[in-house]
Design a protein around this motif. Structure first.
Motif, short mmCIF file in Angstrom:
data_model
loop_
_atom_site.label_atom_id
_atom_site.label_comp_id
_atom_site.label_asym_id
_atom_site.label_seq_id
_atom_site.Cartn_x
_atom_site.Cartn_y
_atom_site.Cartn_z
N MET A 79 0.84 -1.19 0.00
CA MET A 79 0.00 0.00 0.00
C MET A 79 0.88 1.24 0.00
SD MET A 79 -2.71 -1.05 3.01
CE MET A 79 -1.99 -2.48 3.83
N THR A 80 0.33 2.34 -0.50
CA THR A 80 0.97 3.65 -0.39
C THR A 80 0.24 4.44 0.68
OG1 THR A 80 1.70 3.67 -2.70
CG2 THR A 80 1.55 5.79 -1.58
N TRP A 81 0.97 4.88 1.69
CA TRP A 81 0.41 5.63 2.80
C TRP A 81 0.75 7.11 2.61
CZ3 TRP A 81 -0.77 3.02 7.87
CH2 TRP A 81 -0.81 1.62 7.75
N LEU A 82 -0.26 7.96 2.50
CA LEU A 82 -0.05 9.40 2.35
C LEU A 82 -0.02 10.02 3.75
CD1 LEU A 82 -2.30 10.31 -0.71
CD2 LEU A 82 -0.01 9.30 -0.64
N VAL A 83 1.19 10.38 4.18
CA VAL A 83 1.45 10.74 5.57
C VAL A 83 1.40 12.25 5.76
CG1 VAL A 83 3.16 10.62 7.42
CG2 VAL A 83 2.87 8.67 5.85
N VAL A 84 0.64 12.70 6.75
CA VAL A 84 0.53 14.11 7.12
C VAL A 84 1.39 14.34 8.37
CG1 VAL A 84 -1.02 16.01 7.68
CG2 VAL A 84 -1.85 14.10 6.25
N PRO A 85 2.44 15.15 8.29
CA PRO A 85 3.34 15.31 9.44
C PRO A 85 2.68 15.84 10.71
CG PRO A 85 4.46 16.00 7.45
CD PRO A 85 3.02 15.77 7.07
N ASP A 86 1.73 16.79 10.57
CA ASP A 86 1.11 17.40 11.76
C ASP A 86 -0.35 17.68 11.43
OD1 ASP A 86 0.47 18.66 14.11
OD2 ASP A 86 1.85 20.34 13.86
N PHE A 87 -1.18 16.65 11.45
CA PHE A 87 -2.55 16.73 10.97
C PHE A 87 -3.35 17.78 11.74
CE2 PHE A 87 -6.96 15.18 10.57
CZ PHE A 87 -7.04 15.00 9.20
N HIS A 88 -3.78 18.82 11.01
CA HIS A 88 -4.57 19.92 11.56
C HIS A 88 -3.90 20.57 12.77
CE1 HIS A 88 -8.70 19.29 9.48
NE2 HIS A 88 -7.72 18.76 8.73
N LYS A 89 -2.57 20.49 12.81
CA LYS A 89 -1.77 21.12 13.87
C LYS A 89 -2.12 20.61 15.26
CE LYS A 89 -1.32 25.39 11.17
NZ LYS A 89 -1.37 26.87 11.18
N ARG A 90 -2.50 19.31 15.33
CA ARG A 90 -2.96 18.78 16.61
C ARG A 90 -2.04 17.70 17.20
NH1 ARG A 90 -8.66 19.12 14.40
NH2 ARG A 90 -8.43 17.01 13.60
N ASN A 91 -1.34 16.96 16.35
CA ASN A 91 -0.60 15.81 16.88
C ASN A 91 0.56 15.49 15.96
OD1 ASN A 91 0.26 13.54 18.19
ND2 ASN A 91 -1.66 12.40 18.01
#
Length: 259
Positions: free
Chosen positions: A41-53
């Motif tokens: 699978m290809t995982w599209l990674v968000v480093p700091d999702f909505h500036k919460r975590n």
């Protein structure tokens, strides 16, 4: 210009919006995929999702992504915050794109300097973790001209929109049609099923089909089961499951700009 590829047919399973807070949505689905066998699978990674975590503060999640790499999955950069925190829209078109079509078009209105800053921060995160990085996908697939100019200067292999992959740095276009759902309400899920069945039939002879999944799809049995059954059906029809980076590498010699 559109490139076409020949040979073996494939299916690319892509998980959007991957972050610590969306992992509980994905976890049962990923377990079901793993139970089907070795399906990358290809995982599209968000480093700091909505500036919460921020991922950098979450060691268990970092370990999870490292384990996925060890299984043969791909991690790609998917924005940085995945939210549109820019100044208010100035035109009716921009208002529609940024507040009606989506609130998450993070890279829609960024200038080159702003886009470069976020892209470089994401690349540096991957480098610190020792994660290979080949691709960037903008949230909602929305990119400003400034974002495109920044991407031309960075050591990335590809980006994408809903219908194509683009080789970087020259943005040569490659046909890679996708199926995606809008699953936030029952009527949207019903319409998505009808549209997706029709689209899958039309794409029967396509070299590859991308399945673009989102966390909200995982919150409803109807949409989650659709993705499981569709993936199984496409594999049983002879399509080889691959990551986006692996598919591009395999077909590198075929991917020349069309005349």
């Amino acid at each position: 210009m559109v490139d076409h590829v020949s040979g073996e047919r494939s299916v690319l399973l892509v998980l959007h919006d991957v972050a610590p807070e969306t992992w509980p949505d994905y976890q049962p689905f990923v377990a079901a995929i793993d139970a089907m066998g070795s399906i990358p699978m290809t995982w599209l990674v968000v480093p700091d999702f909505h500036k919460r975590n921020p991922i950098e503060h979450d060691l268990p999640f970092q370990n999870l992504l490292q384990q996925r790499l060890s299984r043969g999955d791909e991690l790609a950069l998917h924005g940085y915050y995945h939210c549109d925190d820019g100044p208010p829209a100035r035109t009716p078109r921009d208002y529609f794109m940024r507040r009606i079509y989506t609130w998450e078009g993070e890279f829609y209105a960024l200038d080159q300097r702003q886009a470069m800053g976020r892209l470089e921060a994401g690349i540096e995160l991957f480098q610190r973790q020792g994660w290979p990085l080949h691709g960037f996908v903008a949230p909602a697939w929305l990119m400003s001209d400034g974002t495109r100019q920044a991407l031309r200067q960075l050591p990335l292999d590809y980006t994408s929109d809903p219908h194509h992959l683009y080789r970087l740095p020259d943005f040569s276009r490659i046909e890679a049609p996708g199926i995606v759902w809008s699953a936030r309400s029952a009527w949207r899920r019903g319409v998505s099923k009808l549209v997706s069945d029709h689209r899958e039939a039309r794409l029967h002879n396509a070299s590859t089909i991308r399945l673009g999944l989102h966390p909200v799809d995982m919150r409803h049995d109807y949409s989650r089961n659709y993705w499981l059954q569709t993936l199984k059906r496409l594999i049983e029809s002879g399509r080889q499951p691959m990551t986006k980076a692996a598919w591009l590498k395999q077909h590198a010699s075929d991917l020349r700009p069309a005349a």
